[in-house]
Design an enzyme around this catalytic site. Sequence first.
Site, PDB file in Angstrom:
ATOM      1  N   GLU A 104      -1.932 -16.652  -9.555  1.00 21.32           N
ATOM      2  CA  GLU A 104      -1.011 -15.894 -10.409  1.00 21.32           C
ATOM      3  C   GLU A 104       0.430 -16.386 -10.251  1.00 21.32           C
ATOM      4  O   GLU A 104       1.156 -16.488 -11.247  1.00 21.32           O
ATOM      5  CB  GLU A 104      -1.114 -14.402 -10.121  1.00 21.32           C
ATOM      6  CG  GLU A 104      -2.406 -13.796 -10.618  1.00 21.32           C
ATOM      7  CD  GLU A 104      -2.453 -12.285 -10.531  1.00 21.32           C
ATOM      8  OE1 GLU A 104      -1.424 -11.653 -10.191  1.00 21.32           O
ATOM      9  OE2 GLU A 104      -3.538 -11.727 -10.785  1.00 21.32           O
ATOM     10  N   CYS A 149      -6.477  -5.143  -7.285  1.00 20.83           N
ATOM     11  CA  CYS A 149      -6.174  -4.747  -5.907  1.00 20.83           C
ATOM     12  C   CYS A 149      -5.741  -5.952  -5.070  1.00 20.83           C
ATOM     13  O   CYS A 149      -5.148  -5.761  -4.008  1.00 20.83           O
ATOM     14  CB  CYS A 149      -7.350  -4.001  -5.288  1.00 20.83           C
ATOM     15  SG  CYS A 149      -8.900  -4.875  -5.312  1.00 20.83           S
ATOM     16  N   HIS A 150      -6.004  -7.167  -5.556  1.00 19.88           N
ATOM     17  CA  HIS A 150      -5.507  -8.346  -4.839  1.00 19.88           C
ATOM     18  C   HIS A 150      -3.978  -8.398  -4.853  1.00 19.88           C
ATOM     19  O   HIS A 150      -3.387  -9.096  -4.039  1.00 19.88           O
ATOM     20  CB  HIS A 150      -6.107  -9.635  -5.420  1.00 19.88           C
ATOM     21  CG  HIS A 150      -5.773  -9.883  -6.858  1.00 19.88           C
ATOM     22  ND1 HIS A 150      -6.482  -9.306  -7.893  1.00 19.88           N
ATOM     23  CD2 HIS A 150      -4.793 -10.623  -7.437  1.00 19.88           C
ATOM     24  CE1 HIS A 150      -5.965  -9.693  -9.042  1.00 19.88           C
ATOM     25  NE2 HIS A 150      -4.930 -10.491  -8.795  1.00 19.88           N
ATOM     26  N   TYR A 175       0.839  -1.199   0.000  1.00 23.01           N
ATOM     27  CA  TYR A 175       0.000   0.000   0.000  1.00 23.01           C
ATOM     28  C   TYR A 175       0.876   1.251   0.000  1.00 23.01           C
ATOM     29  O   TYR A 175       0.589   2.225  -0.697  1.00 23.01           O
ATOM     30  CB  TYR A 175      -0.933  -0.004   1.214  1.00 23.01           C
ATOM     31  CG  TYR A 175      -1.970  -1.100   1.156  1.00 23.01           C
ATOM     32  CD1 TYR A 175      -3.148  -0.931   0.437  1.00 23.01           C
ATOM     33  CD2 TYR A 175      -1.773  -2.307   1.831  1.00 23.01           C
ATOM     34  CE1 TYR A 175      -4.103  -1.935   0.376  1.00 23.01           C
ATOM     35  CE2 TYR A 175      -2.728  -3.319   1.770  1.00 23.01           C
ATOM     36  CZ  TYR A 175      -3.883  -3.128   1.046  1.00 23.01           C
ATOM     37  OH  TYR A 175      -4.823  -4.128   0.979  1.00 23.01           O
ATOM     38  N   ASN A 224     -12.848  -0.382  -4.764  1.00 24.92           N
ATOM     39  CA  ASN A 224     -12.567  -0.685  -6.166  1.00 24.92           C
ATOM     40  C   ASN A 224     -13.743  -1.443  -6.784  1.00 24.92           C
ATOM     41  O   ASN A 224     -14.037  -2.565  -6.384  1.00 24.92           O
ATOM     42  CB  ASN A 224     -11.286  -1.532  -6.242  1.00 24.92           C
ATOM     43  CG  ASN A 224     -11.023  -2.095  -7.614  1.00 24.92           C
ATOM     44  OD1 ASN A 224     -11.544  -1.624  -8.617  1.00 24.92           O
ATOM     45  ND2 ASN A 224     -10.196  -3.126  -7.655  1.00 24.92           N
TER      46      ASN A 224
END
Length: 157
Positions: A153, A126-127, A95, A118
């Site tokens: 991912e 945002c993950h 962040y 979001n």
Amino acid sequence: MKANNETMYYAFVETPAGVIKIEATDRTILSLTFVEDMGASHPNVLCEKAAAALHDYFSGKGRAFDLPLEKGASPFAEKVYEATKNIPFGEVLSYGEIARAVGSPGAARAVGRALSKNPYIIVVPCHRVVYASGEAGHYAGGDEKKRALLAFEIGVS
């Protein structure tokens, strides 16, 4: 934001992370959000383009999204969303790093607040934003979904 005379279109997409509802007008995508159940779809071309992009993402073929999104709720949120979209697939930033990237060092909590609202789940990833300690942190779609998306991912990268 939808203008009064614009038609709303909807599509529901079943993904490995859960059902995602896509809302759009003829000119822009208004939101992609996790929902509990599939609903009746009334899609347009933009909904179909977003659904195809989500399928590509979850099949490991799509790593970035090129969709016309509605602007953020504020200029700050828009900057945060743009910076977040630039985080590469399979990588994370804190962040605080996003706060510095948007020219607001020390605004890590404000970044968290912007990302908690979001409306473009997965498309504005945002993950991929985590605590400075490396812990996943919270996620509007649910903390378990955040960890699962990050693991997905990393496994595909």
